[in-house]
Design an enzyme around this catalytic site. Structure first.
Site, short mmCIF file in Angstrom:
data_model
loop_
_atom_site.label_atom_id
_atom_site.label_comp_id
_atom_site.label_asym_id
_atom_site.label_seq_id
_atom_site.Cartn_x
_atom_site.Cartn_y
_atom_site.Cartn_z
N GLU A 111 -2.53 127.15 68.75
CA GLU A 111 -2.28 126.24 67.65
C GLU A 111 -0.95 126.59 67.01
O GLU A 111 -0.70 127.74 66.68
CB GLU A 111 -3.41 126.41 66.62
CG GLU A 111 -3.56 125.25 65.68
CD GLU A 111 -4.46 124.14 66.23
OE1 GLU A 111 -4.81 124.17 67.43
OE2 GLU A 111 -4.77 123.22 65.45
N LEU A 150 -13.30 120.11 70.10
CA LEU A 150 -14.58 120.79 69.92
C LEU A 150 -15.51 119.91 69.11
O LEU A 150 -15.06 119.17 68.23
CB LEU A 150 -14.36 122.09 69.15
CG LEU A 150 -13.45 123.13 69.81
CD1 LEU A 150 -13.27 124.32 68.89
CD2 LEU A 150 -14.06 123.58 71.14
N GLU A 193 -13.77 133.05 65.99
CA GLU A 193 -12.33 133.02 65.70
C GLU A 193 -12.09 132.13 64.50
O GLU A 193 -12.94 131.32 64.14
CB GLU A 193 -11.57 132.40 66.89
CG GLU A 193 -11.68 133.18 68.17
CD GLU A 193 -11.20 132.35 69.35
OE1 GLU A 193 -10.39 131.42 69.17
OE2 GLU A 193 -11.67 132.64 70.46
N ARG A 232 -1.16 117.94 72.62
CA ARG A 232 -2.46 117.46 73.08
C ARG A 232 -2.41 115.98 73.45
O ARG A 232 -3.00 115.55 74.43
CB ARG A 232 -3.49 117.68 71.99
CG ARG A 232 -4.90 117.46 72.45
CD ARG A 232 -5.87 117.88 71.37
NE ARG A 232 -6.54 116.72 70.84
CZ ARG A 232 -7.65 116.21 71.36
NH1 ARG A 232 -8.22 116.78 72.39
NH2 ARG A 232 -8.20 115.14 70.86
N CYS A 249 11.16 97.68 35.92
CA CYS A 249 12.27 96.78 35.65
C CYS A 249 12.06 95.39 36.25
O CYS A 249 12.93 94.54 36.16
CB CYS A 249 13.58 97.37 36.16
SG CYS A 249 13.67 97.40 37.95
N LYS A 276 -16.97 123.90 60.24
CA LYS A 276 -15.89 123.61 59.29
C LYS A 276 -16.34 123.87 57.86
O LYS A 276 -17.48 123.58 57.49
CB LYS A 276 -15.47 122.14 59.44
CG LYS A 276 -14.96 121.83 60.85
CD LYS A 276 -13.57 121.26 60.84
CE LYS A 276 -13.60 119.77 60.75
NZ LYS A 276 -12.23 119.23 60.77
N LYS A 282 -10.42 128.92 62.75
CA LYS A 282 -9.99 127.61 63.22
C LYS A 282 -8.70 127.27 62.50
O LYS A 282 -8.70 126.89 61.33
CB LYS A 282 -11.06 126.56 62.94
CG LYS A 282 -10.73 125.20 63.55
CD LYS A 282 -11.93 124.28 63.46
CE LYS A 282 -11.71 122.94 64.15
NZ LYS A 282 -10.42 122.35 64.08
N ASP A 294 -5.50 125.45 61.22
CA ASP A 294 -5.29 124.04 60.90
C ASP A 294 -3.84 123.67 61.21
O ASP A 294 -2.97 123.70 60.35
CB ASP A 294 -5.61 123.81 59.42
CG ASP A 294 -5.87 122.35 59.14
OD1 ASP A 294 -5.89 121.56 60.09
OD2 ASP A 294 -6.04 122.01 57.95
N ASP A 311 17.95 143.71 60.75
CA ASP A 311 18.40 142.35 61.07
C ASP A 311 19.86 142.37 61.50
O ASP A 311 20.27 141.61 62.37
CB ASP A 311 18.26 141.42 59.86
CG ASP A 311 16.82 140.99 59.68
OD1 ASP A 311 15.95 141.59 60.33
OD2 ASP A 311 16.59 140.06 58.90
N CYS A 342 17.35 100.39 36.69
CA CYS A 342 15.91 100.65 36.55
C CYS A 342 15.72 101.95 35.74
O CYS A 342 16.14 103.02 36.16
CB CYS A 342 15.29 100.77 37.94
SG CYS A 342 13.55 101.15 37.91
N CYS A 394 12.30 100.33 44.76
CA CYS A 394 12.93 99.42 43.82
C CYS A 394 14.43 99.51 44.08
O CYS A 394 15.01 100.58 43.94
CB CYS A 394 12.62 99.83 42.39
SG CYS A 394 13.69 98.99 41.21
N TYR A 397 -5.43 130.98 71.66
CA TYR A 397 -6.88 131.17 71.63
C TYR A 397 -7.58 130.79 72.92
O TYR A 397 -8.80 130.73 72.97
CB TYR A 397 -7.50 130.43 70.45
CG TYR A 397 -7.07 128.98 70.29
CD1 TYR A 397 -7.33 128.03 71.26
CD2 TYR A 397 -6.41 128.58 69.12
CE1 TYR A 397 -6.95 126.72 71.10
CE2 TYR A 397 -6.03 127.26 68.95
CZ TYR A 397 -6.30 126.34 69.93
OH TYR A 397 -5.92 125.04 69.78
S1 IVH Z 1 -10.61 126.30 71.32
C1 IVH Z 1 -11.75 123.80 75.01
N1 IVH Z 1 -10.05 127.82 69.26
O1 IVH Z 1 -9.33 122.77 66.91
C2 IVH Z 1 -11.62 124.41 73.66
N2 IVH Z 1 -9.50 125.53 69.11
O2 IVH Z 1 -11.30 120.25 67.90
C3 IVH Z 1 -10.26 124.43 73.16
N3 IVH Z 1 -8.37 124.91 67.03
O3 IVH Z 1 -8.07 120.95 69.61
C4 IVH Z 1 -10.13 124.67 71.73
N4 IVH Z 1 -8.37 126.90 66.15
O4 IVH Z 1 -6.44 122.24 68.14
C5 IVH Z 1 -10.02 126.58 69.75
N5 IVH Z 1 -9.59 129.33 67.54
C6 IVH Z 1 -9.54 128.09 68.05
C7 IVH Z 1 -8.97 127.00 67.33
C8 IVH Z 1 -8.97 125.73 67.90
C9 IVH Z 1 -8.00 125.64 65.97
C10 IVH Z 1 -8.12 123.44 67.13
C11 IVH Z 1 -7.60 122.99 68.44
C12 IVH Z 1 -8.63 122.06 68.99
C13 IVH Z 1 -9.41 121.69 67.77
C14 IVH Z 1 -10.87 121.50 68.10
#
Ligand code: IVH
Length: 687
Positions: A173, A84, A114, A137, A409, A312, A116, A118, A34, A430, A424, A225
């Protein structure tokens, strides 16, 4: 240096630093320490200051931010950002697979699985390999241009490597890793601000910050992705992802080619458990048809691609009754409604309370007393009420009314325009606010008065012995000796008993006395001025040196201090405009607390900034224990940071005799330079 030389050096430094960023943040395998990295960056910063015309479009200095955006520009997406379709059911996933094979007249289709992530979706536009635009988005058709903020995310390349196309759009993401999320919420807690409910909200909130240098501190990360190119460079999504890697993007290693639905379920089941080991949140698995030509044949519905689906994970959820809503009053007066539930077992623990956040949250769910409510434990640790079982509501249940008076209070509550929380305003009288301030005052990072933990403050307050923070210093042996009382410990869920015996009282009085030498910055933090956390207190003290200087400072003086923004400045001015606060300070000063940098502390404060941004670990034994302390102080006096474990962040180890072999090996593996006391002294020597 001639202009030509400067240009050459700037080009080299930019490229080098970008490579090292990539090594560290994308590949997770740094090539230099670093310290060396900071040296390169500092050199570039200085050169850019001198030759602003030579700054390159991919200059890594953008990573530290600084630009302020008042309003984010709304931009139309070239390709709409669809979401999706998703499912929680294995059967629906099987239907998805069957449907695809039917449409395509194929008996086998290859998929990519892949994670998903969050977080928050982002679209990144590159032209000729340079990041041009980053757009959220939004509503899918148009989003916000958050480019300056996104440029601070170290794992997003500012310039691409390898053989990239001239025009490119990638999607991914933006996430906030758990570490960063907890650290951020802790800061918010200390500053008396409202915390983020989960890492996704924190990531979204961070992207919309007006000050990009604040975003830079949030430690966001980004997984890509999806990729759009003008010409088709490869035939499958999987190749697309691996190609993205060669251009410098961070693509998760957890992607898998699956030849059939069984393999998809293996991936899903594996990650349902393994996700607990990830340093960030995922909420499911995304399944995509691998071959682009097949994706094209399948096409899109109005909202979603037909070639992809999100599976999910179900959060664990139970049904229980809402018995009552109670309210907590925080030290800054914020009222938090709390659901008292019929105790129920959820994911291994008994849940009987859940935060209801604020009045808006209650209204949106339309929660009523005696409702049957669904409680969920998702990725987050704190259970939450996610829905109401309408079918079981009593016909005559009245809508819930948020209180308009403080439960403690009885002062009428206020709610500021644009804020979700009720407050408050009876800051001074208080009881829970007073107790909250007392607890904050004695806490470890503030005055660190040991022996006054939970329960004791309550009792001293109820007995009228401590009503404001100055009263701690008026306590006498006779006040305390013999006090006895039972109290209920919430965490342990049982009755506890405190009694002030001889030794307890002596220790406590000693701890209070000792706190008089706590340095000024911690005293300032302990006062509990809204929005002043540990760090801002340090900054203020380093700048103003004495409470009198701070008191005299006007708005401009205050915001001139690094890291002090308008919110803090206004809060300080409001604090000092209240005479009772001035009285408290006066009293505390008379009692002997520190309200200025002591001579010793002046020596302790920054002498130089030579070690700014560097971290050190002091290990082994030195000629005397004092010597070791001196070295540690020198690090801080010169703006460096001390840490106690070998980590990637470490710039140097200063080794004395007999450094542990395990540590040494670890350091060598991580490529961290081990230096002697003499080497270190040379680092801070005057030129
Ligand atoms: S593909 C046209 N891949 O989940 C397809 N989405 O409702 C584009 N997300 O809006 C999305 N991980 O924000 C894709 N491995 C992944 C993802 C992913 C998270 C999110 C993304 C998307 C929402 C789907």
């Amino acid at each position: 240096m001639t202009l030509e030389e400067a240009k050459k050096r700037i080009n080299t430094l930019t490229a080098q630093i970008n490579t090292h960023n990539y090594q560290y943040y994308v590949l997770d395998s740094p090539l230099i320490s670093d310290y060396e990295f900071d040296m390169l960056l500092n050199e570039l910063i200085l050169l850019e200051k001198e030759y602003p015309l030579l700054i390159l479009p991919d200059s890594p200095t953008q990573r530290v931010g600084g630009e302020i955006t008042k309003r984010f520009k709304s931009v139309k997406h070239v390709n709409p950002m669809l979401s999706l379709s998703n499912t929680y059911s294995e059967n629906e996933l099987k239907d998805f697979d069957r449907r695809i094979k039917n449409i395509l007249y194929l008996s086998e289709v290859e998929y990519v699985c892949e994670l998903k992530y969050d977080g928050v979706a982002i679209s990144l536009i590159y032209e000729n390999g340079i990041l041009q635009q980053a757009i959220t988005r939004g509503d899918g058709v148009q989003g916000d241009d958050v480019t300056v903020n996104v440029k601070t995310i170290r794992s997003i390349p500012l310039r691409l490597q390898g053989n990239y196309p001239n025009k490119l759009e990638v999607r991914g993401e933006i996430i906030m890793p758990h570490d960063s999320f907890y650290a951020l919420n802790e800061e918010k807690e200390v500053a008396g601000e409202i915390k983020f409910a989960n890492p996704r909200n924190a990531a979204a909130g961070s992207l919309k910050l007006q000050n990009s240098s604040e975003v830079a501190k949030r430690n966001l990360d980004c997984f890509l992705y999806f990729v759009y190119t003008d010409t088709q460079l490869y035939d499958t999504h999987y190749e697309g992802l691996t190609t993205l890697r060669t251009w410098g993007f961070k693509v998760s290693p957890h992607i898998k080619l699956c030849r059939n639905i069984e393999e998809i379920f293996v991936f899903i089941n594996q990650w349902e458990v393994a996700r607990k080991t990830l340093p960030f949140d995922i909420d499911g698995v995304v399944i995509k048809v691998n071959r682009y030509s097949l994706q094209e044949l399948l096409g899109y519905t109005a909202k979603n691609p037909r070639w992809s689906i999100a599976y999910k994970y179900k959060a664990e959820r139970v049904l229980t009754s809402l018995e009552e809503i109670s309210y907590q009053v925080g030290r800054t007066g914020v009222i938090t409604p709390v659901a008292n539930l019929t105790p129920v077992l959820l994911a291994g623990t008994v849940v009987k309370r859940a935060s209801l956040h604020n009045a808006d949250f209650i209204n949106e769910l339309d929660i009523r007393i005696d409702d049957k409510v669904y409680v969920e434990k998702g990725g987050e640790i704190i259970p939450k009420i996610v829905a109401i079982e309408q079918s079981q509501r009593h016909a005559e249940a009245p809508p819930f009314q948020f209180i308009s008076f403080c439960p403690a209070c009885n002062t009428p509550l206020i709610r500021n325009e644009g804020e979700a929380a009720h407050y408050c305003p009876n800051f001074k009288d208080c009881p829970p606010q007073i107790k909250g301030r007392l607890e904050h005052f004695i806490s470890r990072k503030a005055m660190n008065i040991e022996g006054l933990g939970e329960g004791k403050i309550d009792i001293l307050f109820e007995k009228g012995l401590v009503r404001n923070i100055t009263d701690f210093y008026r306590l006498t042996y006779n006040d305390l000796f013999g006090i006895e009382k039972g109290y209920f410990n919430e965490q342990e869920n049982k009755e506890r008993f405190v009694s002030f015996r001889e030794k307890t009282v002596e220790n406590l009085l000693e701890a209070i006395e000792k706190s008089k030498s706590v340095p000024f910055d911690r005293v300032l933090f302990a006062l509990g001025i809204r929005f002043i956390g540990e760090n801002s207190a340090k900054k203020l003290v380093a700048h103003f040196k004495t409470i009198d200087n701070l008191f005299k400072a006007n708005f401009e003086d205050l915001i001139a201090v690094g890291d002090i923004g308008t919110k803090i400045a206004e809060s300080i001015l409001a604090y000092f405009s209240d005479n009772s606060n001035l009285q408290i300070i006066d009293d505390l000063r008379t009692m002997g607390l520190q309200f200025q940098l002591s001579d010793e502390a002046v020596n302790d404060t920054i002498i130089s900034e030579k070690l700014e941004g560097m971290t050190f670990l002091v290990s082994g034994t030195f000629s005397t224990p004092e010597r070791r302390k001196e070295i540690e102080q020198l690090i801080e006096k010169h703006g460096g940071t001390r840490i106690t474990a070998v980590s990637k962040k470490l710039s140097f180890i200063i080794a004395g005799e007999n450094m542990g072999p395990a540590k040494e090996e670890k350091a060598q593996k991580a490529g961290i330079p081990i230096i002697s006391e003499q080497d270190f002294l040379r680092l801070i020597e005057e030129e």
